[in-house]
Motif scaffolding. Structure first.
Motif, PDB file in Angstrom:
ATOM      1  N   ASP A 101     116.382  29.453 101.360  1.00  0.00           N
ATOM      2  CA  ASP A 101     116.307  28.991 102.752  1.00  0.00           C
ATOM      3  C   ASP A 101     117.427  29.506 103.650  1.00  0.00           C
ATOM      4  OD1 ASP A 101     113.848  27.640 102.600  1.00  0.00           O
ATOM      5  OD2 ASP A 101     114.831  25.923 101.662  1.00  0.00           O
ATOM      6  N   LYS A 102     118.249  30.448 103.178  1.00  0.00           N
ATOM      7  CA  LYS A 102     119.243  31.117 104.018  1.00  0.00           C
ATOM      8  C   LYS A 102     118.675  32.479 104.393  1.00  0.00           C
ATOM      9  CE  LYS A 102     123.363  33.184 102.797  1.00  0.00           C
ATOM     10  NZ  LYS A 102     124.667  33.257 102.135  1.00  0.00           N
ATOM     11  N   GLU A 103     118.796  32.890 105.655  1.00  0.00           N
ATOM     12  CA  GLU A 103     118.285  34.187 106.084  1.00  0.00           C
ATOM     13  C   GLU A 103     119.410  35.201 106.215  1.00  0.00           C
ATOM     14  OE1 GLU A 103     115.636  33.991 109.413  1.00  0.00           O
ATOM     15  OE2 GLU A 103     114.131  32.922 108.229  1.00  0.00           O
ATOM     16  N   ILE A 104     119.151  36.408 105.700  1.00  0.00           N
ATOM     17  CA  ILE A 104     120.137  37.490 105.694  1.00  0.00           C
ATOM     18  C   ILE A 104     119.453  38.740 106.242  1.00  0.00           C
ATOM     19  CG2 ILE A 104     121.679  38.887 104.260  1.00  0.00           C
ATOM     20  CD1 ILE A 104     121.278  36.603 102.093  1.00  0.00           C
ATOM     21  N   GLU A 105     120.005  39.346 107.291  1.00  0.00           N
ATOM     22  CA  GLU A 105     119.475  40.599 107.824  1.00  0.00           C
ATOM     23  C   GLU A 105     119.949  41.745 106.925  1.00  0.00           C
ATOM     24  OE1 GLU A 105     117.333  40.562 110.439  1.00  0.00           O
ATOM     25  OE2 GLU A 105     117.601  38.389 110.340  1.00  0.00           O
ATOM     26  N   VAL A 106     119.043  42.678 106.613  1.00  0.00           N
ATOM     27  CA  VAL A 106     119.402  43.808 105.758  1.00  0.00           C
ATOM     28  C   VAL A 106     119.032  45.126 106.416  1.00  0.00           C
ATOM     29  CG1 VAL A 106     119.353  42.556 103.569  1.00  0.00           C
ATOM     30  CG2 VAL A 106     117.251  43.605 104.416  1.00  0.00           C
ATOM     31  N   ASP A 107     119.854  46.126 106.154  1.00  0.00           N
ATOM     32  CA  ASP A 107     119.711  47.491 106.642  1.00  0.00           C
ATOM     33  C   ASP A 107     119.851  48.437 105.455  1.00  0.00           C
ATOM     34  OD1 ASP A 107     119.677  47.015 109.572  1.00  0.00           O
ATOM     35  OD2 ASP A 107     121.696  46.247 109.214  1.00  0.00           O
ATOM     36  N   PRO A 108     119.572  49.741 105.652  1.00  0.00           N
ATOM     37  CA  PRO A 108     119.767  50.692 104.559  1.00  0.00           C
ATOM     38  C   PRO A 108     121.176  50.604 103.965  1.00  0.00           C
ATOM     39  CG  PRO A 108     118.530  51.731 106.301  1.00  0.00           C
ATOM     40  CD  PRO A 108     118.971  50.380 106.826  1.00  0.00           C
ATOM     41  N   GLU A 109     121.235  50.698 102.640  1.00  0.00           N
ATOM     42  CA  GLU A 109     122.431  50.634 101.811  1.00  0.00           C
ATOM     43  C   GLU A 109     122.922  49.214 101.553  1.00  0.00           C
ATOM     44  OE1 GLU A 109     125.458  53.504 102.823  1.00  0.00           O
ATOM     45  OE2 GLU A 109     123.948  54.996 103.349  1.00  0.00           O
ATOM     46  N   ASP A 110     122.274  48.177 102.126  1.00  0.00           N
ATOM     47  CA  ASP A 110     122.640  46.797 101.803  1.00  0.00           C
ATOM     48  C   ASP A 110     122.123  46.436 100.419  1.00  0.00           C
ATOM     49  OD1 ASP A 110     123.946  46.399 104.199  1.00  0.00           O
ATOM     50  OD2 ASP A 110     122.288  45.329 105.150  1.00  0.00           O
ATOM     51  N   HIS A 111     122.827  45.514  99.757  1.00  0.00           N
ATOM     52  CA  HIS A 111     122.479  45.035  98.424  1.00  0.00           C
ATOM     53  C   HIS A 111     122.257  43.533  98.476  1.00  0.00           C
ATOM     54  CE1 HIS A 111     124.046  48.599  96.014  1.00  0.00           C
ATOM     55  NE2 HIS A 111     124.327  48.901  97.268  1.00  0.00           N
ATOM     56  N   VAL A 112     121.308  43.036  97.681  1.00  0.00           N
ATOM     57  CA  VAL A 112     121.030  41.603  97.588  1.00  0.00           C
ATOM     58  C   VAL A 112     120.910  41.243  96.113  1.00  0.00           C
ATOM     59  CG1 VAL A 112     119.427  39.746  98.189  1.00  0.00           C
ATOM     60  CG2 VAL A 112     119.749  41.669  99.774  1.00  0.00           C
ATOM     61  N   ASN A 113     121.642  40.219  95.675  1.00  0.00           N
ATOM     62  CA  ASN A 113     121.552  39.728  94.300  1.00  0.00           C
ATOM     63  C   ASN A 113     120.774  38.430  94.276  1.00  0.00           C
ATOM     64  OD1 ASN A 113     123.121  41.614  92.671  1.00  0.00           O
ATOM     65  ND2 ASN A 113     124.846  40.951  93.908  1.00  0.00           N
ATOM     66  N   ILE A 114     119.814  38.339  93.376  1.00  0.00           N
ATOM     67  CA  ILE A 114     118.964  37.159  93.244  1.00  0.00           C
ATOM     68  C   ILE A 114     119.015  36.711  91.790  1.00  0.00           C
ATOM     69  CG2 ILE A 114     116.617  36.270  93.468  1.00  0.00           C
ATOM     70  CD1 ILE A 114     116.272  38.843  95.402  1.00  0.00           C
ATOM     71  N   LYS A 115     119.455  35.502  91.561  1.00  0.00           N
ATOM     72  CA  LYS A 115     119.534  34.942  90.210  1.00  0.00           C
ATOM     73  C   LYS A 115     118.212  34.285  89.840  1.00  0.00           C
ATOM     74  CE  LYS A 115     123.746  35.986  89.159  1.00  0.00           C
ATOM     75  NZ  LYS A 115     123.945  36.997  88.125  1.00  0.00           N
ATOM     76  N   ALA A 116     117.905  34.231  88.557  1.00  0.00           N
ATOM     77  CA  ALA A 116     116.717  33.519  88.082  1.00  0.00           C
ATOM     78  C   ALA A 116     116.767  32.096  88.631  1.00  0.00           C
ATOM     79  CB  ALA A 116     116.680  33.503  86.556  1.00  0.00           C
ATOM     80  N   GLY A 117     115.639  31.624  89.143  1.00  0.00           N
ATOM     81  CA  GLY A 117     115.561  30.283  89.709  1.00  0.00           C
ATOM     82  C   GLY A 117     115.849  30.211  91.194  1.00  0.00           C
ATOM     83  N   GLN A 118     116.354  31.290  91.810  1.00  0.00           N
ATOM     84  CA  GLN A 118     116.597  31.296  93.255  1.00  0.00           C
ATOM     85  C   GLN A 118     115.309  31.663  93.982  1.00  0.00           C
ATOM     86  OE1 GLN A 118     120.151  33.931  93.786  1.00  0.00           O
ATOM     87  NE2 GLN A 118     120.820  32.261  95.099  1.00  0.00           N
ATOM     88  N   ALA A 119     114.949  30.873  94.973  1.00  0.00           N
ATOM     89  CA  ALA A 119     113.773  31.173  95.797  1.00  0.00           C
ATOM     90  C   ALA A 119     114.110  32.337  96.721  1.00  0.00           C
ATOM     91  CB  ALA A 119     113.370  29.940  96.598  1.00  0.00           C
ATOM     92  N   HIS A 120     113.161  33.281  96.865  1.00  0.00           N
ATOM     93  CA  HIS A 120     113.455  34.471  97.665  1.00  0.00           C
ATOM     94  C   HIS A 120     112.183  35.139  98.180  1.00  0.00           C
ATOM     95  CE1 HIS A 120     112.722  35.883  93.581  1.00  0.00           C
ATOM     96  NE2 HIS A 120     112.302  37.029  94.114  1.00  0.00           N
ATOM     97  N   THR A 121     112.350  35.851  99.280  1.00  0.00           N
ATOM     98  CA  THR A 121     111.358  36.778  99.812  1.00  0.00           C
ATOM     99  C   THR A 121     112.090  37.741 100.731  1.00  0.00           C
ATOM    100  OG1 THR A 121     109.185  37.025 100.856  1.00  0.00           O
ATOM    101  CG2 THR A 121     110.681  35.414 101.858  1.00  0.00           C
ATOM    102  N   ILE A 122     111.377  38.758 101.182  1.00  0.00           N
ATOM    103  CA  ILE A 122     111.933  39.719 102.133  1.00  0.00           C
ATOM    104  C   ILE A 122     110.816  40.110 103.086  1.00  0.00           C
ATOM    105  CG2 ILE A 122     111.463  41.664 100.602  1.00  0.00           C
ATOM    106  CD1 ILE A 122     114.110  42.937 101.697  1.00  0.00           C
TER     107      ILE A 122
END
Length: 156
Positions: A101-122
């Motif tokens: 439920d936190k929103e993060i803007e991403v651009d080329p070369e950005d990295h995102v780490n998602i742990k098992a159990g974390q809700a996510h989409t893009i």
């Protein structure tokens, strides 16, 4: 200068190995120009989805690597995985990641780490496809390790 190590399937040697016995691939690009124009092998397995498509680049019992394209204005389901972590590296386009439920803007070369159990989409917020490389690590990488929490395509 870089060194690329390409391991062979068990029981193979350089003398009796075919291209299919090689378990890694190298992609050469001009420094600081990114991966936007890299041409994919047309024989890569492609899986279409209502939001775009993905290509399986590599897999073994410890990891899976995909190239994912999200079409403009689209997004996969808001979901969780029980058995894997994911690491995303944005290649081209822009987007918004929703992570617990936190929103993060991403651009080329950005990295995102998602742990098992974390809700996510893009979601893709640019007029061109949002392309990213996904590296999965964990104990299982099947598409059935998805629990959809929300899905605008009626799959939840």
């Amino acid at each position: 200068q870089r060194v690329v190590i390409n391991d062979l399937k068990p029981g193979k040697t350089l003398e009796n190995a075919s291209d299919a016995d090689m378990t890694a691939r190298a992609i050469c690009i001009t420094r600081n120009e990114g991966l936007k124009d890299v041409e994919l092998d047309p024989d890569l397995p492609t899986e279409a989805r209502p939001w775009g498509e993905f290509y399986n680049l590599a897999e073994d019992e410890k990891y899976k690597i995909k190239r994912i394209e999200i079409h403009p204005g689209q997004s996969p389901s808001y979901q969780v995985h029980a058995k894997r972590d994911e690491h995303w590296i944005v290649v081209s386009g822009t987007g918004t990641v929703r992570l617990d439920d936190k929103e993060i803007e991403v651009d080329p070369e950005d990295h995102v780490n998602i742990k098992a159990g974390q809700a996510h989409t893009i979601s893709c917020t640019s007029g061109e496809p949002l392309v990213f490389i996904e590296v999965q690590t964990g104990s299982y990488f099947g598409e059935d390790d998805i629990t959809r929490l929300e899905d605008k395509y009626g799959r939840a």
